[in-house]
Design a protein around this motif. Structure first.
Motif, PDB file in Angstrom:
ATOM      1  N   TYR A  16       0.788  -1.201  -0.035  1.00  0.00           N
ATOM      2  CA  TYR A  16      -0.199  -0.127  -0.011  1.00  0.00           C
ATOM      3  C   TYR A  16       0.877   1.115   0.121  1.00  0.00           C
ATOM      4  O   TYR A  16       2.020   1.140   0.479  1.00  0.00           O
ATOM      5  CB  TYR A  16      -0.829  -0.022   1.175  1.00  0.00           C
ATOM      6  N   ARG A  18       0.964   5.917  -0.822  1.00  0.00           N
ATOM      7  CA  ARG A  18       0.110   7.217  -0.901  1.00  0.00           C
ATOM      8  C   ARG A  18       1.115   8.087  -1.283  1.00  0.00           C
ATOM      9  O   ARG A  18       2.262   8.252  -1.199  1.00  0.00           O
ATOM     10  CB  ARG A  18      -0.411   7.822   0.201  1.00  0.00           C
ATOM     11  N   THR A 186      -7.511   8.170  -9.953  1.00  0.00           N
ATOM     12  CA  THR A 186      -6.893   7.237  -9.152  1.00  0.00           C
ATOM     13  C   THR A 186      -6.123   7.520  -8.145  1.00  0.00           C
ATOM     14  O   THR A 186      -6.192   6.917  -6.980  1.00  0.00           O
ATOM     15  CB  THR A 186      -5.956   6.352 -10.189  1.00  0.00           C
ATOM     16  N   ARG A 189      -8.333   8.407  -5.080  1.00  0.00           N
ATOM     17  CA  ARG A 189      -8.799   7.025  -4.378  1.00  0.00           C
ATOM     18  C   ARG A 189      -7.868   6.455  -3.671  1.00  0.00           C
ATOM     19  O   ARG A 189      -8.311   5.841  -2.496  1.00  0.00           O
ATOM     20  CB  ARG A 189      -9.441   6.040  -5.691  1.00  0.00           C
ATOM     21  N   ILE A 190      -6.510   6.381  -4.031  1.00  0.00           N
ATOM     22  CA  ILE A 190      -5.519   5.763  -3.557  1.00  0.00           C
ATOM     23  C   ILE A 190      -5.066   6.200  -2.189  1.00  0.00           C
ATOM     24  O   ILE A 190      -5.139   5.771  -0.919  1.00  0.00           O
ATOM     25  CB  ILE A 190      -4.267   5.601  -4.366  1.00  0.00           C
ATOM     26  N   ALA A 193      -7.899   5.225   0.407  1.00  0.00           N
ATOM     27  CA  ALA A 193      -7.571   4.139   0.777  1.00  0.00           C
ATOM     28  C   ALA A 193      -6.627   3.755   1.729  1.00  0.00           C
ATOM     29  O   ALA A 193      -6.624   2.654   2.474  1.00  0.00           O
ATOM     30  CB  ALA A 193      -7.665   3.090  -0.271  1.00  0.00           C
ATOM     31  N   TYR A 194      -5.537   4.744   1.971  1.00  0.00           N
ATOM     32  CA  TYR A 194      -4.456   4.376   2.768  1.00  0.00           C
ATOM     33  C   TYR A 194      -4.660   4.048   4.113  1.00  0.00           C
ATOM     34  O   TYR A 194      -5.106   4.999   4.701  1.00  0.00           O
ATOM     35  CB  TYR A 194      -3.570   5.768   2.511  1.00  0.00           C
ATOM     36  N   SER A 216      -8.900   0.817  -3.162  1.00  0.00           N
ATOM     37  CA  SER A 216      -8.155   1.726  -4.034  1.00  0.00           C
ATOM     38  C   SER A 216      -9.001   1.630  -5.254  1.00  0.00           C
ATOM     39  O   SER A 216      -8.763   2.432  -6.119  1.00  0.00           O
ATOM     40  CB  SER A 216      -7.005   1.359  -4.220  1.00  0.00           C
TER      41      SER A 216
END
Ligand SMILES: Nc1ncnc2c1ncn2[C@@H]1O[C@H](COP(=O)(O)OP(=O)(O)O)[C@@H](O)[C@H]1O
Ligand SMILES: CC(C)(COP(=O)(O)O)[C@@H](O)C(=O)O
Length: 280
Positions: A16, A18, A186, A189-190, A193-194, A216
């Motif tokens: 994962y 960011r 994108t 969204r990432i 989601a972090y 994500s």
């Protein structure tokens, strides 16, 4: 006898991340967690009148590597470079960063440039960020371990743990990193989601990565099928960032992944890039 230098760098599977935007490449990168892996890139370098890069995998060679050519250019050297790897390229194994770190480690020795390991990494990181081939892989692959990067760039605060157990990965195909990093939607969204904490161990890393991957929106159906098979077998697993692939850990992981392709058995690397040999 032709003078050559050979170096190796481990790859890195990101679980994962960011993006962190800085003023220049040195403070631009990502925060996140991943695993530095025993597999990576071996690079052989010899002086030449013009720079050329040959990329060899499974007996098949292709020509050219924009980030590596750029990095040599910036150092003012010209060389013939051959990179070799076993894992697939563009599949989320951090091989662009490994190719840069291995090549620059060999170049530094061959041309007596006198760069410190940090200076080699800084050059590699700059080439990665400018070519959008990675954000945090160089910082990770400077050393080994399951890494948690708390800031961007090579001078960030990074914690590393060294589990003994193997883990596994399968690749279903490439996912050009630049295409994902170039999409603002994108990247937003990432960022949402972090998961804002570091993993405790490999299984925890797999679980945190999975929550991130689902939120994500990066998972394509064929990757999802592999993840569902892992779920059914009780195997913690997630998506290789950024590739169409899956990594998994624990009992049964190898069996499930091998239903979908060649399952690579990987170890957590103990160290980062290093010189293997130099002749004469
Ligand atoms: N083994 C390698 N040798 C030389 N260049 C490489 C290698 N692997 C990747 N690259 C460079 O990086 C680009 C792909 O970057 P990326 O999609 O980030 O791959 P990865 O996920 O493997 O890091 C390739 O087009 C090539 O220019
Ligand atoms: C996920 C990624 C942005 C790209 O990784 P790769 O496709 O392996 O080059 C990585 O560099 C990171 O910052 O975590």
């Amino acid at each position: 006898m032709v003078r050559t230098a050979v170096a190796f760098s481990p790859g890195h599977i990101s679980g994962y991340f960011r993006r962190v935007e800085g003023i220049g490449p040195e403070d631009t990168g990502s925060v996140g967690a991943g695993v530095v892996i025993s597999e990576g890139v071996r690079s052989t370098v010899e002086p030449a009148r013009e720079t050329g890069v040959r990329v060899v995998r499974q007996g098949h060679a292709s020509a050219g590597s924009p980030p590596v050519e750029y990095a040599l250019d910036r150092l003012g050297v010209t060389a013939r470079v051959t990179t070799e790897c076993r894992l697939p390229i563009g599949a989320g194994f951090g091989l662009s960063a490994a190719a840069l770190l291995a090549t620059l480690t060999a170049v530094n020795h061959l041309f007596d440039l006198g760069l410190s390991p940090d200076e080699v990494a800084a050059r590699a990181h700059e080439a990665e960020v400018l070519h959008r081939t990675g954000l945090g892989d160089v910082a990770a692959s400077m050393s080994g371990g399951v890494v948690c990067r708390k800031g961007p760039g090579i001078h960030a605060d990074i914690t590393r743990i060294y589990p003994e157990e193997p883990f596994y990965a399968v690749s279903l195909g490439p996912l050009p990193t630049a295409s994902v990093l170039s999409s603002p939607a994108t990247m937003a969204r990432i960022a949402d989601a972090y998961p804002d904490r570091c993993p405790r161990d490999l299984a925890d890393f797999c679980r945190l990565s999975r929550v991130f991957a689902e939120k994500s929106g990066l998972i394509v159906p064929e990757v999802h099928r592999v993840l569902e098979a892992c779920d059914a077998a009780g195997v913690p697993a997630s998506m290789t960032m950024l590739g169409n692939g899956v990594f998994a850990c624990g009992d049964g992981a190898e069996q499930v992944l091998s239903l979908f392709g060649e399952a690579y058995t990987l170890r957590v690397a103990r160290r980062g890039a290093y010189l293997i040999e130099a002749k004469p």
